[in-house]
Every structure is written in structure tokens, then in C-alpha cells.
Design an enzyme around this catalytic site. Structure first.
Site, PDB file in Angstrom:
ATOM      1  N   ARG A 297    -128.475  10.859  37.971  1.00 10.74           N
ATOM      2  CA  ARG A 297    -127.827   9.747  37.371  1.00 10.74           C
ATOM      3  C   ARG A 297    -128.612   8.531  36.383  1.00 10.74           C
ATOM      4  O   ARG A 297    -127.961   7.984  35.631  1.00 10.74           O
ATOM      5  CB  ARG A 297    -127.128   8.929  38.641  1.00 10.74           C
ATOM      6  CG  ARG A 297    -126.013   9.588  39.076  1.00 10.74           C
ATOM      7  CD  ARG A 297    -125.495   9.163  40.468  1.00 10.74           C
ATOM      8  NE  ARG A 297    -126.604   8.890  41.302  1.00 10.74           N
ATOM      9  CZ  ARG A 297    -126.549   8.230  42.725  1.00 10.74           C
ATOM     10  NH1 ARG A 297    -125.575   7.631  42.850  1.00 10.74           N
ATOM     11  NH2 ARG A 297    -127.521   8.275  43.379  1.00 10.74           N
TER      12      ARG A 297
ATOM     13  N   SER B  92    -121.267   7.632  46.675  1.00  8.26           N
ATOM     14  CA  SER B  92    -120.204   7.715  47.789  1.00  8.26           C
ATOM     15  C   SER B  92    -120.065   6.248  48.583  1.00  8.26           C
ATOM     16  O   SER B  92    -118.945   6.112  48.970  1.00  8.26           O
ATOM     17  CB  SER B  92    -120.730   8.878  48.655  1.00  8.26           C
ATOM     18  OG  SER B  92    -120.570  10.127  48.011  1.00  8.26           O
TER      19      SER B  92
ATOM     20  N   LYS C 223    -127.351   8.840  57.782  1.00  7.54           N
ATOM     21  CA  LYS C 223    -126.077   8.120  57.119  1.00  7.54           C
ATOM     22  C   LYS C 223    -124.952   8.201  58.143  1.00  7.54           C
ATOM     23  O   LYS C 223    -124.845   9.442  58.731  1.00  7.54           O
ATOM     24  CB  LYS C 223    -125.751   8.921  55.815  1.00  7.54           C
ATOM     25  CG  LYS C 223    -126.808   8.701  54.788  1.00  7.54           C
ATOM     26  CD  LYS C 223    -126.334   9.126  53.349  1.00  7.54           C
ATOM     27  CE  LYS C 223    -127.196   8.768  52.421  1.00  7.54           C
ATOM     28  NZ  LYS C 223    -126.853   9.628  51.357  1.00  7.54           N
TER      29      LYS C 223
ATOM     30  N   HIS D  27    -119.931  14.134  41.216  1.00 12.13           N
ATOM     31  CA  HIS D  27    -120.531  15.487  42.032  1.00 12.13           C
ATOM     32  C   HIS D  27    -119.528  16.397  41.235  1.00 12.13           C
ATOM     33  O   HIS D  27    -120.110  17.468  41.051  1.00 12.13           O
ATOM     34  CB  HIS D  27    -120.261  15.391  43.422  1.00 12.13           C
ATOM     35  CG  HIS D  27    -120.844  14.349  44.307  1.00 12.13           C
ATOM     36  ND1 HIS D  27    -120.119  13.559  45.010  1.00 12.13           N
ATOM     37  CD2 HIS D  27    -121.952  14.212  44.248  1.00 12.13           C
ATOM     38  CE1 HIS D  27    -121.143  12.514  45.630  1.00 12.13           C
ATOM     39  NE2 HIS D  27    -122.352  13.038  45.237  1.00 12.13           N
TER      40      HIS D  27
HETATM   41  N1  COA Z   1    -122.538  11.758  41.045  1.00 16.69           N
HETATM   42  C1  COA Z   1    -122.051  10.773  41.999  1.00 16.69           C
HETATM   43  N2  COA Z   1    -122.629  10.216  43.114  1.00 16.69           N
HETATM   44  C2  COA Z   1    -123.974  10.924  43.187  1.00 16.69           C
HETATM   45  C3  COA Z   1    -124.461  11.819  42.236  1.00 16.69           C
HETATM   46  C4  COA Z   1    -123.628  12.285  41.182  1.00 16.69           C
HETATM   47  N3  COA Z   1    -123.800  13.214  40.365  1.00 16.69           N
HETATM   48  N4  COA Z   1    -125.721  12.253  42.645  1.00 16.69           N
HETATM   49  C5  COA Z   1    -126.133  11.571  43.739  1.00 16.69           C
HETATM   50  N5  COA Z   1    -124.976  10.638  44.225  1.00 16.69           N
HETATM   51  C6  COA Z   1    -124.981   9.791  45.206  1.00 16.69           C
HETATM   52  C7  COA Z   1    -124.530  10.392  46.354  1.00 16.69           C
HETATM   53  O1  COA Z   1    -122.923  10.290  46.622  1.00 16.69           O
HETATM   54  C8  COA Z   1    -125.330   9.627  47.366  1.00 16.69           C
HETATM   55  O2  COA Z   1    -124.658   8.407  47.693  1.00 16.69           O
HETATM   56  P1  COA Z   1    -124.645   7.589  48.974  1.00 16.69           P
HETATM   57  O3  COA Z   1    -125.993   7.265  49.132  1.00 16.69           O
HETATM   58  O4  COA Z   1    -123.875   6.350  48.628  1.00 16.69           O
HETATM   59  O5  COA Z   1    -124.080   8.357  50.049  1.00 16.69           O
HETATM   60  C9  COA Z   1    -126.550   9.397  46.635  1.00 16.69           C
HETATM   61  O6  COA Z   1    -126.209   9.302  45.286  1.00 16.69           O
HETATM   62  C10 COA Z   1    -127.581  10.235  47.301  1.00 16.69           C
HETATM   63  O7  COA Z   1    -127.243  11.563  46.763  1.00 16.69           O
HETATM   64  P2  COA Z   1    -128.160  12.662  47.178  1.00 16.69           P
HETATM   65  O8  COA Z   1    -129.612  12.451  47.020  1.00 16.69           O
HETATM   66  O9  COA Z   1    -127.571  13.975  46.991  1.00 16.69           O
HETATM   67  O10 COA Z   1    -128.082  12.507  48.870  1.00 16.69           O
HETATM   68  P3  COA Z   1    -127.218  12.936  49.749  1.00 16.69           P
HETATM   69  O11 COA Z   1    -127.252  12.392  51.182  1.00 16.69           O
HETATM   70  O12 COA Z   1    -125.872  13.384  49.153  1.00 16.69           O
HETATM   71  O13 COA Z   1    -127.900  14.662  50.041  1.00 16.69           O
HETATM   72  C11 COA Z   1    -129.748  16.114  50.938  1.00 16.69           C
HETATM   73  C12 COA Z   1    -129.447  14.733  49.935  1.00 16.69           C
HETATM   74  C13 COA Z   1    -128.624  16.581  51.822  1.00 16.69           C
HETATM   75  C14 COA Z   1    -129.510  17.044  49.499  1.00 16.69           C
HETATM   76  C15 COA Z   1    -130.847  15.890  51.395  1.00 16.69           C
HETATM   77  O14 COA Z   1    -130.926  14.946  52.335  1.00 16.69           O
HETATM   78  C16 COA Z   1    -131.455  17.418  52.131  1.00 16.69           C
HETATM   79  O15 COA Z   1    -131.913  18.192  51.511  1.00 16.69           O
HETATM   80  N6  COA Z   1    -131.389  17.137  53.376  1.00 16.69           N
HETATM   81  C17 COA Z   1    -131.647  18.327  54.355  1.00 16.69           C
HETATM   82  C18 COA Z   1    -132.653  17.940  55.142  1.00 16.69           C
HETATM   83  C19 COA Z   1    -133.926  18.239  54.407  1.00 16.69           C
HETATM   84  O16 COA Z   1    -133.970  19.307  54.085  1.00 16.69           O
HETATM   85  N7  COA Z   1    -134.932  17.349  54.274  1.00 16.69           N
HETATM   86  C20 COA Z   1    -136.030  17.418  53.509  1.00 16.69           C
HETATM   87  C21 COA Z   1    -135.988  17.266  51.912  1.00 16.69           C
HETATM   88  S1  COA Z   1    -137.369  17.288  51.003  1.00 16.69           S
END
Ligand code: COA
Length: 159
Positions: A89, A128, A40, A16
Site C-alpha cells: 500500500r 481491515s 489478531k 484486497h
Molecule cells: N488492501 C487493503 N488492506 C490491506 C492490503 C490491501 N492491498 N494489504 C494489506 N492490508 C491490510 C490488511 O487488511 C491488514 O490489516 P489489519 O492489520 O488491520 O488486519 C494489514 O494490512 C496487514 O496485512 P497483511 O500483512 O497481509 O497481514 P495479514 O494478517 O492479513 O496476513 C500473513 C499476514 C497471514 C500473510 C502472514 O502473517 C503469514 O504468512 N502468516 C502465516 C505464518 C507464517 O508463515 N509466518 C512467517 C512469516 S515470515
């Protein structure tokens, strides 16, 4: 450009942080939104996650950090963001990221674009939940998180 990078960041990882640094440079500044994902079970509160990001990215100029709980598109439109950054990724992220970008594209209604940054190869295996699991089982997570995040993890373990 008014750019946003949203995620759970539970905890923020080196992957991140790499995306945050590169996006802030590319966009001339960045807002990071710590989003509460109801699907989560979080290890850290939103405030703790914001602090971890602030301490891990203390050298990043024009960085703002906020907590958010709601629809991402509402935040984007209400705050006037025009760019939403996502890290990719590898192939396994692509399908879900493209679908999310396409849904959000409808909701942004031409007012914002999703921009993908490819993760550094050295970070593509980090998540994460992997950090939390390795740490809980006593493994070394120093190649996955910043020293600041590691210190938060140790504090949390001590209770
Ligand atoms: N480096 C390391 N880890 C990464 C990464 C990177 N560059 N990119 C993603 N990850 C990991 C994250 O740590 C996360 O790990 P985990 O599942 O073990 O916790 C996983 O990959 C998924 O990441 P991400 O897709 O960014 O999920 P998130 O839960 O961190 O965030 C939101 C997702 C918050 C952006 C999305 O759920 C959201 O927009 N929520 C708001 C509600 C909404 O609008 N919903 C409609 C969406 S269409």
C-alpha cells in the site's frame, strides 16, 4: 504459474479485492488462503471470511479459496505454489514485506517467488482493522468494502 495470496481478510476490503482481481488476471488464476493469525483477535470465523471473499469476487475466474492455519512456506511447498502475491500500500508496508519475503525466500528454497503488486492509490489507506473500527463507531465504510462484505458486517452486528 500457480499463485497464492494469503492474509487474515478480517474482513476482506476493496484493497484486497483489487489485488485478488489483478493477481488472478496476471497469473491466470489464484488461490486465496484465509490464514488464522494467532496475534489478531478475529471478528469473523475463517468460514465467514471465505464466504465474504467468494461473494465479493464472484466474477473472478479460476479463483480458489481455502482456510489455512500454519506456516505459509509449508502451504506453498506442500501445494506446489510457485508465486506468492503480496500487496504493497505504500512505504510503510515495504520494510516488513521485504523482511517477510526474505525469510520466506529461505524457506521456499528456490521453489517459489514473492511478487509485489502496488495497491491502487485509492485503496492505499484501507486496512481491515480501520474498517472494523469505523463500523463499530457507526461510520460509513461503503468506500472501503464491497456490498457483500458490508452485508456480512451488518449481520454480525445484529448477532
Ligand atoms: N488492501 C487493503 N488492506 C490491506 C492490503 C490491501 N492491498 N494489504 C494489506 N492490508 C491490510 C490488511 O487488511 C491488514 O490489516 P489489519 O492489520 O488491520 O488486519 C494489514 O494490512 C496487514 O496485512 P497483511 O500483512 O497481509 O497481514 P495479514 O494478517 O492479513 O496476513 C500473513 C499476514 C497471514 C500473510 C502472514 O502473517 C503469514 O504468512 N502468516 C502465516 C505464518 C507464517 O508463515 N509466518 C512467517 C512469516 S515470515
Amino acid at each position: 504459474m500457480k499463485a497464492l495470496y494469503a492474509g487474515s481478510f478480517d474482513p476482506v476490503t476493496l484493497g484486497h479485492i483489487d489485488i485478488i482481481k489483478r493477481a488472478a488476471k496476471l497469473c491466470g488464476g489464484l488461490t486465496v488462503a484465509v490464514v488464522t493469525n494467532p496475534n489478531k483477535k478475529a471478528m469473523f470465523t475463517a468460514e465467514e471470511r471465505m464466504e465474504m471473499i467468494a461473494e465479493s469476487c464472484a466474477d473472478v475466474k479460476k479463483l480458489e479459496i481455502m482456510a489455512y492455519d500454519g506456516l505459509l512456506a509449508d502451504l506453498v511447498l506442500d501445494e506446489g505454489f510457485d508465486t506468492v502475491v503480496r500487496g504493497i500500500r505504500g512505504e510503510s508496508d515495504l520494510a516488513s514485506e521485504i523482511q517477510m519475503a526474505q525469510i520466506n525466500s529461505r524457506l521456499y528454497n528456490g521453489k517459489a517467488e514473492t511478487v509485489f503488486l502496488a495497491a491502487e492509490p485509492g485503496h492505499s489507506w484501507i486496512s481491515s482493522s480501520a474498517v472494523r473500527e469505523v463500523f463499530a463507531l457507526g461510520g460509513d465504510i461503503s468506500s472501503m468494502v464491497s456490498e457483500e462484505t458490508l452485508s456480512f458486517m451488518k449481520d454480525k452486528e445484529r448477532g
